[in-house]
Write a protein that holds these residues in place. Structure first.
Motif, PDB file in Angstrom:
ATOM      1  N   VAL A  25       4.523   3.146  -6.065  1.00 28.76           N
ATOM      2  CA  VAL A  25       5.366   3.307  -3.927  1.00 28.76           C
ATOM      3  C   VAL A  25       5.786   2.796  -4.435  1.00 28.76           C
ATOM      4  O   VAL A  25       7.181   2.837  -3.936  1.00 28.76           O
ATOM      5  CB  VAL A  25       3.924   3.832  -2.700  1.00 28.76           C
ATOM      6  N   ARG A  26       6.104   1.608  -4.631  1.00 27.03           N
ATOM      7  CA  ARG A  26       6.375   0.500  -4.235  1.00 27.03           C
ATOM      8  C   ARG A  26       7.539   0.857  -5.699  1.00 27.03           C
ATOM      9  O   ARG A  26       9.283   0.807  -5.348  1.00 27.03           O
ATOM     10  CB  ARG A  26       6.002  -1.321  -4.897  1.00 27.03           C
ATOM     11  N   ALA A  27       7.265   1.288  -7.148  1.00 27.37           N
ATOM     12  CA  ALA A  27       8.429   1.742  -7.942  1.00 27.37           C
ATOM     13  C   ALA A  27       9.123   2.546  -7.144  1.00 27.37           C
ATOM     14  O   ALA A  27      10.667   2.894  -7.758  1.00 27.37           O
ATOM     15  CB  ALA A  27       7.860   2.279  -9.318  1.00 27.37           C
ATOM     16  N   ARG A  28       8.747   3.712  -7.400  1.00 29.91           N
ATOM     17  CA  ARG A  28       9.631   4.910  -6.441  1.00 29.91           C
ATOM     18  C   ARG A  28      10.572   4.871  -4.762  1.00 29.91           C
ATOM     19  O   ARG A  28      11.797   5.223  -5.191  1.00 29.91           O
ATOM     20  CB  ARG A  28       8.701   5.851  -5.798  1.00 29.91           C
ATOM     21  N   GLY A  81       1.918  -6.213   1.989  1.00 31.87           N
ATOM     22  CA  GLY A  81       1.596  -6.258   3.678  1.00 31.87           C
ATOM     23  C   GLY A  81       1.501  -4.690   3.912  1.00 31.87           C
ATOM     24  O   GLY A  81       0.842  -3.879   4.659  1.00 31.87           O
ATOM     25  N   THR A  82       2.690  -4.117   3.747  1.00 32.25           N
ATOM     26  CA  THR A  82       3.152  -2.964   4.204  1.00 32.25           C
ATOM     27  C   THR A  82       2.012  -2.277   3.285  1.00 32.25           C
ATOM     28  O   THR A  82       2.133  -0.740   3.629  1.00 32.25           O
ATOM     29  CB  THR A  82       5.328  -2.921   3.815  1.00 32.25           C
ATOM     30  N   LEU A  83       2.585  -2.091   1.802  1.00 29.52           N
ATOM     31  CA  LEU A  83       1.987  -0.919   1.161  1.00 29.52           C
ATOM     32  C   LEU A  83       0.840  -1.116   1.079  1.00 29.52           C
ATOM     33  O   LEU A  83       0.233  -1.328  -0.579  1.00 29.52           O
ATOM     34  CB  LEU A  83       2.376  -1.244  -0.222  1.00 29.52           C
ATOM     35  N   ALA A  84      -0.153  -1.750   1.653  1.00 32.15           N
ATOM     36  CA  ALA A  84      -1.822  -2.175   1.512  1.00 32.15           C
ATOM     37  C   ALA A  84      -2.937  -1.224   1.257  1.00 32.15           C
ATOM     38  O   ALA A  84      -3.250  -0.191   1.917  1.00 32.15           O
ATOM     39  CB  ALA A  84      -1.887  -2.401   2.965  1.00 32.15           C
ATOM     40  N   PHE A  85      -2.170  -0.324   0.007  1.00 33.02           N
ATOM     41  CA  PHE A  85      -3.510   0.816  -0.442  1.00 33.02           C
ATOM     42  C   PHE A  85      -4.366   0.130  -1.072  1.00 33.02           C
ATOM     43  O   PHE A  85      -4.214  -1.689  -1.133  1.00 33.02           O
ATOM     44  CB  PHE A  85      -2.652   1.738  -1.733  1.00 33.02           C
ATOM     45  N   SER A  86      -6.128   0.750  -1.391  1.00 31.72           N
ATOM     46  CA  SER A  86      -7.020   0.126  -1.381  1.00 31.72           C
ATOM     47  C   SER A  86      -6.796   0.248  -2.935  1.00 31.72           C
ATOM     48  O   SER A  86      -7.316  -0.703  -3.855  1.00 31.72           O
ATOM     49  CB  SER A  86      -8.363   1.465  -1.549  1.00 31.72           C
ATOM     50  N   GLU A  87      -5.529   1.262  -3.849  1.00 38.26           N
ATOM     51  CA  GLU A  87      -5.749   1.072  -6.088  1.00 38.26           C
ATOM     52  C   GLU A  87      -4.735   0.129  -5.723  1.00 38.26           C
ATOM     53  O   GLU A  87      -3.459   0.488  -5.406  1.00 38.26           O
ATOM     54  CB  GLU A  87      -6.244   2.429  -6.059  1.00 38.26           C
ATOM     55  N   LYS A  88      -4.507  -0.524  -6.121  1.00 36.01           N
ATOM     56  CA  LYS A  88      -3.470  -1.591  -6.737  1.00 36.01           C
ATOM     57  C   LYS A  88      -1.942  -0.686  -7.579  1.00 36.01           C
ATOM     58  O   LYS A  88      -0.801  -1.024  -7.745  1.00 36.01           O
ATOM     59  CB  LYS A  88      -3.638  -3.053  -7.578  1.00 36.01           C
ATOM     60  N   SER A 145       5.069  -4.247 -10.234  1.00 32.40           N
ATOM     61  CA  SER A 145       4.382  -5.264  -8.935  1.00 32.40           C
ATOM     62  C   SER A 145       4.900  -5.902  -7.573  1.00 32.40           C
ATOM     63  O   SER A 145       6.079  -5.986  -7.741  1.00 32.40           O
ATOM     64  CB  SER A 145       3.834  -6.657  -9.305  1.00 32.40           C
ATOM     65  N   ALA A 146       4.688  -6.495  -7.028  1.00 31.13           N
ATOM     66  CA  ALA A 146       4.778  -6.681  -5.841  1.00 31.13           C
ATOM     67  C   ALA A 146       6.596  -7.599  -5.845  1.00 31.13           C
ATOM     68  O   ALA A 146       7.312  -7.784  -5.420  1.00 31.13           O
ATOM     69  CB  ALA A 146       4.793  -7.420  -4.708  1.00 31.13           C
ATOM     70  N   THR A 147       5.642  -9.159  -7.142  1.00 29.54           N
ATOM     71  CA  THR A 147       6.663  -9.894  -7.683  1.00 29.54           C
ATOM     72  C   THR A 147       7.533  -9.540  -8.264  1.00 29.54           C
ATOM     73  O   THR A 147       9.034 -10.112  -8.035  1.00 29.54           O
ATOM     74  CB  THR A 147       5.834 -10.766  -8.685  1.00 29.54           C
ATOM     75  N   ARG A 148       7.702  -8.758  -9.051  1.00 35.23           N
ATOM     76  CA  ARG A 148       8.156  -8.070 -10.615  1.00 35.23           C
ATOM     77  C   ARG A 148      10.183  -7.448  -9.362  1.00 35.23           C
ATOM     78  O   ARG A 148      10.669  -7.077  -8.857  1.00 35.23           O
ATOM     79  CB  ARG A 148       8.191  -7.188 -10.941  1.00 35.23           C
ATOM     80  N   GLY A 149       8.684  -6.708  -8.148  1.00 28.77           N
ATOM     81  CA  GLY A 149       9.922  -5.744  -7.580  1.00 28.77           C
ATOM     82  C   GLY A 149      10.782  -6.815  -6.075  1.00 28.77           C
ATOM     83  O   GLY A 149      11.898  -6.457  -5.865  1.00 28.77           O
ATOM     84  N   PHE A 150      10.554  -8.083  -5.708  1.00 24.11           N
ATOM     85  CA  PHE A 150      11.092  -8.963  -5.870  1.00 24.11           C
ATOM     86  C   PHE A 150      12.298  -9.481  -6.006  1.00 24.11           C
ATOM     87  O   PHE A 150      12.979 -10.019  -5.815  1.00 24.11           O
ATOM     88  CB  PHE A 150       9.795  -9.916  -4.334  1.00 24.11           C
TER      89      PHE A 150
END
Length: 155
Positions: free
Chosen positions: A139-142, A126-133, A94-99
């Motif tokens: 993608v964030r993990a990669r 906002g950058t990774l604004a994919f329709s599917e979470k 998730s974005a929170t854990r990525g942070f």
């Protein structure tokens, strides 16, 4: 020396040469001839023993004037941190854990504030604004795992 196989002997030979310089350039066929083995044995040793996680980068050029260049690279001192973070990220984050991951890298002084902010912008919702979470989190993990792999090598 009787307990060592040909791969160990070739590895030791190449590392002895590298002990005198940061980089060597060899001809696969010449090394194979020196050890009376097939050239694919040299390829095997280089692909398995001279890897980025082991502190080496390999470049090659095929053909008549071809070569294999092996260079030592500096690895960061404590790769345990990176291994733990890679396991934590997994295939989705998730974005929170990525942070939190980026914050840990910053606190461990593996990133400057500017680098951390650039990464945070890259993995932001906002950058990774994919329709599917699920896709966004994958993608964030990669992105984060590739950044960790790059951090294993220092300039």
């Amino acid at each position: 020396m009787q307990n060592r196989n040909i791969s160990d002997i070739i590895e030791h030979y190449l590392k002895d040469i590298l002990a005198d310089s940061q980089q060597i350039e060899i001809k696969r066929s010449e090394v194979a001839e020196h050890f009376n083995c097939v050239p694919s044995q040299i390829n095997y040793v280089i692909k398995t023993r001279f890897t980025i996680p082991n502190g080496y980068i390999v470049q090659s050029k095929r053909g008549g004037g071809g070569y294999i260049r092996i260079a030592k690279i500096n690895l960061i001192d404590d790769t345990d941190i990176l291994d733990e973070l890679t396991a934590y990220i997994g295939s989705s984050i998730s974005a929170t854990r990525g942070f939190q991951v980026v914050q840990s890298l910053y606190e461990e002084k593996l990133l400057t504030q500017k680098e951390a902010n650039l990464i945070l912008t890259t993995i932001d919702r906002g950058t990774l604004a994919f329709s599917e979470k699920k896709l966004e989190d994958a993608v964030r993990a990669r992105i984060l795992i590739n950044i960790l792999e790059r951090l294993r090598c220092a300039d």
